[in-house]
Design a protein around this motif. Structure first.
Motif, PDB file in Angstrom:
ATOM      1  N   SER A 163       0.891  -1.150   0.135  1.00 56.28           N
ATOM      2  CA  SER A 163      -0.041   0.100  -0.033  1.00 56.28           C
ATOM      3  C   SER A 163       0.922   1.222   0.147  1.00 56.28           C
ATOM      4  N   LEU A 164       0.429   2.128  -0.781  1.00 58.38           N
ATOM      5  CA  LEU A 164       1.243   3.360  -0.927  1.00 58.38           C
ATOM      6  C   LEU A 164       0.218   4.683  -0.732  1.00 58.38           C
ATOM      7  N   ALA A 165       0.801   5.613   0.049  1.00 60.22           N
ATOM      8  CA  ALA A 165       0.275   6.779   0.087  1.00 60.22           C
ATOM      9  C   ALA A 165       1.184   7.937  -0.932  1.00 60.22           C
ATOM     10  N   VAL A 166       0.565   8.670  -1.627  1.00 64.62           N
ATOM     11  CA  VAL A 166       1.341   9.328  -2.730  1.00 64.62           C
ATOM     12  C   VAL A 166       0.790  10.803  -2.850  1.00 64.62           C
ATOM     13  N   GLY A 167       2.011  11.642  -2.643  1.00 56.98           N
ATOM     14  CA  GLY A 167       1.382  13.023  -2.624  1.00 56.98           C
ATOM     15  C   GLY A 167       1.257  13.853  -4.131  1.00 56.98           C
ATOM     16  N   GLY A 168       0.817  14.833  -4.211  1.00 59.66           N
ATOM     17  CA  GLY A 168       0.626  15.512  -5.340  1.00 59.66           C
ATOM     18  C   GLY A 168      -0.818  15.796  -5.536  1.00 59.66           C
ATOM     19  N   PHE A 169      -1.232  16.741  -6.350  1.00 61.92           N
ATOM     20  CA  PHE A 169      -2.614  17.064  -6.658  1.00 61.92           C
ATOM     21  C   PHE A 169      -2.632  17.498  -8.275  1.00 61.92           C
ATOM     22  N   GLY A 170      -3.005  16.578  -9.219  1.00 61.30           N
ATOM     23  CA  GLY A 170      -2.977  16.538 -10.514  1.00 61.30           C
ATOM     24  C   GLY A 170      -1.538  16.475 -10.829  1.00 61.30           C
ATOM     25  N   LEU A 171      -0.724  17.388 -11.287  1.00 63.86           N
ATOM     26  CA  LEU A 171       0.794  17.285 -11.476  1.00 63.86           C
ATOM     27  C   LEU A 171       1.490  18.079 -10.420  1.00 63.86           C
ATOM     28  N   SER A 172       0.919  18.937  -9.876  1.00 65.58           N
ATOM     29  CA  SER A 172       1.586  19.708  -8.785  1.00 65.58           C
ATOM     30  C   SER A 172       1.783  18.992  -7.550  1.00 65.58           C
ATOM     31  N   GLY A 173       3.207  18.882  -7.469  1.00 62.66           N
ATOM     32  CA  GLY A 173       4.170  18.168  -6.306  1.00 62.66           C
ATOM     33  C   GLY A 173       4.140  16.660  -6.447  1.00 62.66           C
ATOM     34  N   ILE A 174       3.883  16.025  -7.551  1.00 63.55           N
ATOM     35  CA  ILE A 174       3.937  14.709  -7.628  1.00 63.55           C
ATOM     36  C   ILE A 174       5.309  14.235  -7.703  1.00 63.55           C
ATOM     37  N   PRO A 175       5.617  13.050  -7.002  1.00 58.18           N
ATOM     38  CA  PRO A 175       6.855  12.415  -6.657  1.00 58.18           C
ATOM     39  C   PRO A 175       7.503  11.846  -8.105  1.00 58.18           C
ATOM     40  N   ALA A 176       7.316  12.167  -9.333  1.00 56.55           N
ATOM     41  CA  ALA A 176       7.500  11.668 -10.430  1.00 56.55           C
ATOM     42  C   ALA A 176       8.627  10.720 -10.599  1.00 56.55           C
ATOM     43  N   VAL A 177       9.812  11.348 -10.088  1.00 52.01           N
ATOM     44  CA  VAL A 177      11.167  10.560  -9.951  1.00 52.01           C
ATOM     45  C   VAL A 177      11.074   9.045  -9.334  1.00 52.01           C
ATOM     46  N   LEU A 178      10.174   9.220  -8.099  1.00 48.76           N
ATOM     47  CA  LEU A 178       9.985   7.755  -7.617  1.00 48.76           C
ATOM     48  C   LEU A 178       8.979   6.878  -8.070  1.00 48.76           C
ATOM     49  N   VAL A 179       8.091   7.525  -8.615  1.00 46.91           N
ATOM     50  CA  VAL A 179       6.867   6.671  -9.381  1.00 46.91           C
ATOM     51  C   VAL A 179       7.652   5.891 -10.638  1.00 46.91           C
ATOM     52  N   ASP A 180       8.419   6.796 -11.420  1.00 43.82           N
ATOM     53  CA  ASP A 180       9.185   6.325 -12.482  1.00 43.82           C
ATOM     54  C   ASP A 180       9.978   5.058 -11.965  1.00 43.82           C
ATOM     55  N   ALA A 181      10.696   5.302 -10.971  1.00 45.31           N
ATOM     56  CA  ALA A 181      11.701   4.297 -10.348  1.00 45.31           C
ATOM     57  C   ALA A 181      11.098   2.961  -9.872  1.00 45.31           C
ATOM     58  N   LEU A 182       9.760   3.284  -9.452  1.00 48.83           N
ATOM     59  CA  LEU A 182       9.000   2.280  -8.997  1.00 48.83           C
ATOM     60  C   LEU A 182       8.529   1.245 -10.110  1.00 48.83           C
ATOM     61  N   HIS A 183       8.008   2.096 -11.244  1.00 53.77           N
ATOM     62  CA  HIS A 183       7.781   1.540 -12.344  1.00 53.77           C
ATOM     63  C   HIS A 183       8.687   0.555 -13.007  1.00 53.77           C
ATOM     64  N   ALA A 184       9.956   1.049 -13.150  1.00 59.74           N
ATOM     65  CA  ALA A 184      11.273   0.274 -13.260  1.00 59.74           C
ATOM     66  C   ALA A 184      11.632  -0.886 -12.605  1.00 59.74           C
ATOM     67  N   GLN A 185      11.078  -0.736 -11.258  1.00 60.74           N
ATOM     68  CA  GLN A 185      11.352  -1.951 -10.303  1.00 60.74           C
ATOM     69  C   GLN A 185      10.604  -3.016 -10.457  1.00 60.74           C
ATOM     70  N   GLY A 186       9.237  -2.811 -10.868  1.00 65.23           N
ATOM     71  CA  GLY A 186       8.630  -3.760 -11.381  1.00 65.23           C
ATOM     72  C   GLY A 186       7.339  -4.328 -10.325  1.00 65.23           C
ATOM     73  N   ALA A 187       7.333  -3.547  -9.062  1.00 66.97           N
ATOM     74  CA  ALA A 187       6.074  -3.978  -8.223  1.00 66.97           C
ATOM     75  C   ALA A 187       4.740  -3.802  -8.984  1.00 66.97           C
ATOM     76  N   THR A 188       4.023  -4.807  -8.492  1.00 65.74           N
ATOM     77  CA  THR A 188       2.567  -5.176  -8.963  1.00 65.74           C
ATOM     78  C   THR A 188       1.488  -5.130  -7.892  1.00 65.74           C
ATOM     79  N   GLY A 189       0.504  -5.027  -8.313  1.00 60.24           N
ATOM     80  CA  GLY A 189      -0.625  -5.399  -7.319  1.00 60.24           C
ATOM     81  C   GLY A 189      -0.860  -4.164  -6.103  1.00 60.24           C
TER      82      GLY A 189
END
Length: 251
Positions: A20-46
């Motif tokens: 389970s993940l709590a993720v900050g941001g509102f629309g595209l303002s203040g989103i942790p885009a770099v961490l999200v992209d790293a998690l995408h590359a890491q491969g976690a699912t579900g």
């Protein structure tokens, strides 16, 4: 006390399937885009995500959504994400829609150790009475609906019981941060970031500017380092990469 990790990939390496993940941001303002992209590359699912919205198509949590990595979303807004709407309405995604202020308070309460609270928001609606579609069937019928919630009277008014939210991990973005995890958010980019950070048992913060302990004055700190376990310093290019969801200009 040095919570800085080498890079985003290292900071999210141990996020498992089904987390389970709590993720900050509102629309595209203040989103942790770099961490999200790293998690995408890491491969976690579900993944089970708690966030105001789910990014937009091709950006932020929208990247994980399009890749089929997200199983459930607790949020308050579908927004501009067409894939989010498609997955929800086709039954591919479970979605718990929550009033925006209630979502904010549920995150804050969870981080403060408050298990539940009463609020007037949602009284007299399906939020309190149950029946909100959490998951649709492929034929468009409701496969899973929200249950009714406890309500009580206080001084003659009705209130609904909402539960605090805690998550396995939290991903947030800050303007400045030090090696102890103290964070400063800038203007509207604060939004859900402090609240998401409080709710995570392990909170990972990407910071646009990393400073040494003592450089942030105590009254400048928006979120104390007690809530942050990992810090990632962004490169200048990553820090400057801030997209606008919908640009409006005068004629």
């Amino acid at each position: 006390m040095n919570k800085v990790h080498a890079d985003a990939a290292d900071a999210v390496a141990d996020i498992p399937d089904g987390a389970s993940l709590a993720v900050g941001g509102f629309g595209l303002s203040g989103i942790p885009a770099v961490l999200v992209d790293a998690l995408h590359a890491q491969g976690a699912t579900g993944l089970r995500v708690v966030s105001n919205n789910c990014g937009v198509d091709g950006r932020g949590l929208g990247v994980l959504l399009a890749a089929g990595r997200i199983q459930r979303v607790t949020g308050s807004y579908v927004g501009e994400n067409k894939e989010f709407a498609r997955k929800y309405l086709s039954g591919e995604l479970e979605v718990e829609l929550t009033p925006q202020g209630t979502l904010a308070e549920r995150l804050r309460a969870g981080g403060a150790g408050i298990p539940a609270f009463y609020t007037p928001a949602g009284v007299g609606t399906q939020v309190a009475e149950g029946g909100l579609p959490w998951r649709y069937a492929p034929d468009g019928t409701v496969a899973l609906a929200s249950p009714p919630k406890e309500t009580r009277q206080f001084q003659g008014d009705s209130y609904v019981l909402e539960h605090g939210i805690t998550t396995d991990f939290a991903l947030v973005r800050a303007w400045r941060g030090d090696r102890h995890g103290n964070l400063v958010f800038r203007r509207a980019a604060a939004n859900f970031n402090p609240l998401a950070a409080m709710a995570g048992r392990i909170t990972v913060a990407e910071v646009e500017e990393l400073v040494e302990p003592g450089e942030l004055q105590p009254d400048q700190v928006h979120l104390p380092g007690i809530y942050v376990q990992r810090v990632v310093e962004l490169t200048p290019a990553e820090a400057a990469d801030k997209q606008i969801e919908k640009r409006t200009v005068r004629a």
